[in-house]
Design an enzyme around this catalytic site. Structure first.
Site, PDB file in Angstrom:
ATOM      1  N   CYS A 106     -83.208  14.167  95.467  1.00 56.05           N
ATOM      2  CA  CYS A 106     -83.706  15.149  96.430  1.00 56.05           C
ATOM      3  C   CYS A 106     -83.439  16.534  95.876  1.00 56.05           C
ATOM      4  O   CYS A 106     -82.357  16.792  95.334  1.00 56.05           O
ATOM      5  CB  CYS A 106     -82.986  14.971  97.772  1.00 56.05           C
ATOM      6  SG  CYS A 106     -83.504  16.153  99.033  1.00 56.05           S
ATOM      7  N   HIS A 148     -88.718   9.476 103.027  1.00 50.96           N
ATOM      8  CA  HIS A 148     -87.732  10.462 102.576  1.00 50.96           C
ATOM      9  C   HIS A 148     -88.069  11.846 103.129  1.00 50.96           C
ATOM     10  O   HIS A 148     -87.195  12.529 103.679  1.00 50.96           O
ATOM     11  CB  HIS A 148     -87.703  10.483 101.037  1.00 50.96           C
ATOM     12  CG  HIS A 148     -86.803  11.523 100.454  1.00 50.96           C
ATOM     13  ND1 HIS A 148     -85.679  11.217  99.717  1.00 50.96           N
ATOM     14  CD2 HIS A 148     -86.856  12.889 100.506  1.00 50.96           C
ATOM     15  CE1 HIS A 148     -85.074  12.348  99.366  1.00 50.96           C
ATOM     16  NE2 HIS A 148     -85.783  13.378  99.814  1.00 50.96           N
ATOM     17  N   GLU A 149     -89.333  12.244 102.992  1.00 47.34           N
ATOM     18  CA  GLU A 149     -89.720  13.595 103.439  1.00 47.34           C
ATOM     19  C   GLU A 149     -89.609  13.729 104.953  1.00 47.34           C
ATOM     20  O   GLU A 149     -89.127  14.756 105.461  1.00 47.34           O
ATOM     21  CB  GLU A 149     -91.131  13.936 102.972  1.00 47.34           C
ATOM     22  CG  GLU A 149     -91.304  14.062 101.466  1.00 47.34           C
ATOM     23  CD  GLU A 149     -90.225  14.877 100.784  1.00 47.34           C
ATOM     24  OE1 GLU A 149     -89.760  15.877 101.368  1.00 47.34           O
ATOM     25  OE2 GLU A 149     -89.820  14.498  99.668  1.00 47.34           O
ATOM     26  N   HIS A 152     -86.292  14.509 106.450  1.00 48.41           N
ATOM     27  CA  HIS A 152     -85.885  15.927 106.458  1.00 48.41           C
ATOM     28  C   HIS A 152     -86.214  16.588 107.803  1.00 48.41           C
ATOM     29  O   HIS A 152     -85.596  17.589 108.159  1.00 48.41           O
ATOM     30  CB  HIS A 152     -86.582  16.703 105.336  1.00 48.41           C
ATOM     31  CG  HIS A 152     -85.969  16.498 103.979  1.00 48.41           C
ATOM     32  ND1 HIS A 152     -84.707  16.929 103.654  1.00 48.41           N
ATOM     33  CD2 HIS A 152     -86.462  15.934 102.850  1.00 48.41           C
ATOM     34  CE1 HIS A 152     -84.443  16.631 102.391  1.00 48.41           C
ATOM     35  NE2 HIS A 152     -85.491  16.016 101.873  1.00 48.41           N
TER      36      HIS A 152
HETATM   37 NI    NI Z   1     -85.514  15.460  99.837  1.00 48.03          NI
END
Ligand code: NI
Length: 184
Positions: A106, A148-149, A152
């Site tokens: 990341c 993953h995104e 966030h």
């Molecule tokens: Ni990330």
């Protein structure tokens, strides 16, 4: 072109639950997306979320349609802007919802990699910058990048998903000789 500073783990702005976008096709939104794209490309990232540049909105970008120098073996993911996303895990051909573990890095956690479980197959929905709905069913690396995104946007960084900390460490130690930038 504006390459913005990417916040690093420890910054409380990475831990917020992001606000939904309510105004589509605005100058402000298009400017944010341009900054995200410029910043992601400058860092050779596979994706980037608005909270990583300190913007408290549900906007993520990922993919490029081109090979990524940080993930040269990964299948191509089309360049996508995804706003106000939702993710639904889907069953495989055997009717089972399965998870797969694979390595992630990341841009907010530079220099490190960890093995993270993610749903193998998902449907994601959301909106493009003009407010038009977007729906895709994806699996594998594409599904991983989206999860993953979107994490966030709920204040989750991938180390919070690591289950086996023997599979977490410095990129240069885990993968000596890997042709990846030191800042991950
Ligand atoms: Ni990330």
């Amino acid at each position: 072109m504006t390459v913005r500073e990417i916040l690093k783990m420890g910054d409380p702005r990475l831990l917020r639950v992001a606000q939904p976008v309510t105004q589509f096709d605005s100058d402000e939104l298009h400017l944010l997306i341009t900054d995200l794209l410029d910043t992601m490309h400058a860092a050779d990232g596979a994706g980037l979320a608005a909270p990583q540049i300190g913007v408290d909105l549900q906007v993520v970008i990922f993919g490029s349609g081109l090979p990524n120098p940080r993930y040269p073996q990964a299948p191509l993911v089309p360049r996508t802007v995804l706003i106000n996303p939702t993710i639904t895990p889907l069953a495989d051909a055997d009717g089972l919802v399965t998870e797969l573990e694979d390595w992630e890095g990341c841009l907010s956690v530079p220099g490190l990699r960890g093995k993270v479980p993610r749903f193998a197959r998902i449907r994601y929905t959301g909106f493009d910058p003009f407010g038009d709905p977007l729906t895709r069913v994806v699996e594998g690396f594409h599904a991983r990048v989206v999860q993953h995104e979107c994490d966030h946007l709920i204040g989750k960084l991938y180390p919070m998903r690591v289950r086996d900390f023997s599979q977490f460490g410095f990129t240069e130690v885990l993968f000596p000789g890997l042709d990846a930038p030191a800042d991950d």
